[in-house]
Design an enzyme around this catalytic site. Structure first.
Site, PDB file in Angstrom:
ATOM      1  N   LYS A 173      59.231 -40.001  -8.242  1.00  0.00           N
ATOM      2  CA  LYS A 173      59.562 -39.225  -9.452  1.00  0.00           C
ATOM      3  C   LYS A 173      59.666 -40.122 -10.691  1.00  0.00           C
ATOM      4  O   LYS A 173      59.677 -39.634 -11.808  1.00  0.00           O
ATOM      5  CB  LYS A 173      60.839 -38.407  -9.251  1.00  0.00           C
ATOM      6  N   ASP A 174      59.736 -41.464 -10.483  1.00  0.00           N
ATOM      7  CA  ASP A 174      59.778 -42.384 -11.620  1.00  0.00           C
ATOM      8  C   ASP A 174      58.395 -42.712 -12.169  1.00  0.00           C
ATOM      9  O   ASP A 174      58.275 -43.293 -13.241  1.00  0.00           O
ATOM     10  CB  ASP A 174      60.449 -43.708 -11.219  1.00  0.00           C
ATOM     11  N   ARG A 202      66.105 -31.551 -16.806  1.00  0.00           N
ATOM     12  CA  ARG A 202      65.705 -30.562 -15.788  1.00  0.00           C
ATOM     13  C   ARG A 202      66.931 -29.977 -15.093  1.00  0.00           C
ATOM     14  O   ARG A 202      67.042 -28.759 -14.910  1.00  0.00           O
ATOM     15  CB  ARG A 202      64.793 -31.241 -14.756  1.00  0.00           C
ATOM     16  N   ARG A 203      67.843 -30.854 -14.690  1.00  0.00           N
ATOM     17  CA  ARG A 203      69.055 -30.363 -14.022  1.00  0.00           C
ATOM     18  C   ARG A 203      69.922 -29.560 -14.987  1.00  0.00           C
ATOM     19  O   ARG A 203      70.463 -28.512 -14.629  1.00  0.00           O
ATOM     20  CB  ARG A 203      69.853 -31.541 -13.442  1.00  0.00           C
ATOM     21  N   ARG A 244      74.637 -41.899 -17.167  1.00  0.00           N
ATOM     22  CA  ARG A 244      73.678 -42.782 -16.520  1.00  0.00           C
ATOM     23  C   ARG A 244      74.445 -43.693 -15.576  1.00  0.00           C
ATOM     24  O   ARG A 244      75.649 -43.647 -15.488  1.00  0.00           O
ATOM     25  CB  ARG A 244      72.927 -43.626 -17.564  1.00  0.00           C
ATOM     26  N   ARG A 256      78.275 -43.016 -11.063  1.00  0.00           N
ATOM     27  CA  ARG A 256      78.258 -41.567 -11.284  1.00  0.00           C
ATOM     28  C   ARG A 256      79.347 -40.854 -10.484  1.00  0.00           C
ATOM     29  O   ARG A 256      80.081 -40.018 -11.015  1.00  0.00           O
ATOM     30  CB  ARG A 256      76.880 -41.001 -10.930  1.00  0.00           C
ATOM     31  N   CYS A 277      58.272 -37.295 -18.501  1.00  0.00           N
ATOM     32  CA  CYS A 277      59.260 -37.238 -17.416  1.00  0.00           C
ATOM     33  C   CYS A 277      60.620 -36.767 -17.911  1.00  0.00           C
ATOM     34  O   CYS A 277      61.471 -36.398 -17.120  1.00  0.00           O
ATOM     35  CB  CYS A 277      59.403 -38.618 -16.767  1.00  0.00           C
TER      36      CYS A 277
END
Length: 322
Positions: free
Chosen positions: A84-85, A132-133, A154, A160, A247
């Protein structure tokens, strides 16, 4: 000239605990396939040292450039990326030689007091740096008749989850695959259903990349390739590319395989684009035969993207800043 079997293959990896863990798994598999030792070469990327928001420093491609530069300079033989990166355009001099079998593609909620998303109170503060989230979490909350606040964060997994443990946030959302790979799956209080939150294109999958000119290594790494994973993520990334979404844009996609008994015969591709506040979502899906080639997988993704654009997705793509 064949390389000596005792000469180590150099695997380029980011330095994070998660990257080192997933690269270690790939290293073991490559050792088994080639009979050669594999050494991890730790590389610091701009995305690792910058504290800026991902959407503002160019999306997740910032984790990839340093690894690719090391490949081109011959400092490493191959590199492992979280798929996904990877930007959707592939440099001519490099090739993704393998996409191993995908981990869990879902997002995981880590909430205080063992709460699920539905149990979170109205006004709950949820940490995520992903547009997106954010878009989908707001929309999901709305279907439950409540409002949440998303907080841009981040940092690594420890950082997190630390926001929740310290009481600064009610919950954070992370990729389930990452928690699984570092042995912390039990910290998730819920795995979010893809019916409510679609993952990032390629989430849970790895890309093993090397020089396009190294035919022997491409052939060896190809032993790790999972054709179903490759077909699924190729369709997802084609959707992302066709939406012309960086992205950092709020795009979710998931291709899953539909089996009739023991036979896998169809692939369903779902996509979503939304505004950051979740007030508008364009969600569509398409189902077709399992792609048998790269071109067929690309066509599946482009076809769904065209339908989404016709339904108004283009108007939502401008929301890139946080």
């Amino acid at each position: 000239m064949n390389p000596r079997l005792d000469q180590p293959l150099r695997l380029g990896t980011r330095r994070s605990k998660l990257a080192m863990s997933q690269s270690g798994h790939v290293a073991e598999a490559v050792r088994a396939v080639t009979g050669r030792p594999v050494e991890l070469v730790e590389i610091t990327t701009y995305g690792d040292v910058s504290r800026e928001n991902l959407a503002q420093i160019g999306g997740t491609g910032v984790f990839v450039t340093a690894l690719r530069d090391a490949l081109v300079r011959g400092e490493v033989d191959f590199a492992v990326h979280s798929l996904k990166d990877l930007p959707t355009t592939q440099p001519d001099e490099l090739v993704i030689a393998a996409m191993p079998q995908r981990e869990d593609a879902r997002d995981a909620l880590v909430a205080r007091d063992g709460l699920t998303f539905e149990q979170l109170p109205d006004g709950a503060r949820i940490g995520t740096g992903s547009p997106r989230r954010m878009a989908q979490l707001h929309a999901y909350a709305k279907t439950l008749g409540k409002v949440i606040e998303t907080v841009a964060i981040r940092g690594n997994v420890d950082t997190r989850i630390g926001f929740v443990r310290a009481g600064e946030l009610d919950a954070v959302v992370l990729a389930a695959a990452g928690l699984n790979r570092i042995g912390r799956a039990d910290e998730a209080t819920e795995l979010l259903s893809v019916d409510n939150v679609l993952p990032a294109p390629g989430q849970g999958a790895l890309a093993v990349e090397c020089l396009a000119s190294n035919a022997d290594l491409i052939a060896a790494l190809g032993e790790l390739d999972d054709p179903y994973t490759r077909a699924a993520v190729t369709a997802e990334r084609a959707l992302l590319a066709a939406l012309e979404a960086g992205c950092s844009a709020p795009v979710g996609a998931l291709a899953d395989l539909l089996a009739d008994g023991q036979t896998v015969n169809e692939m369903r591709l779902r996509g979503v684009v939304g505004t950051l506040d979740g007030s508008t979502l364009v969600q569509l899906s398409t189902t077709g035969p399992v792609p048998q080639s790269y071109d067929e997988a690309m066509a599946l993704g482009r076809e769904l993207a065209d339908e989404m654009l016709a339904k108004g997705a283009a108007g939502l793509m401008g929301e890139r800043s946080l």
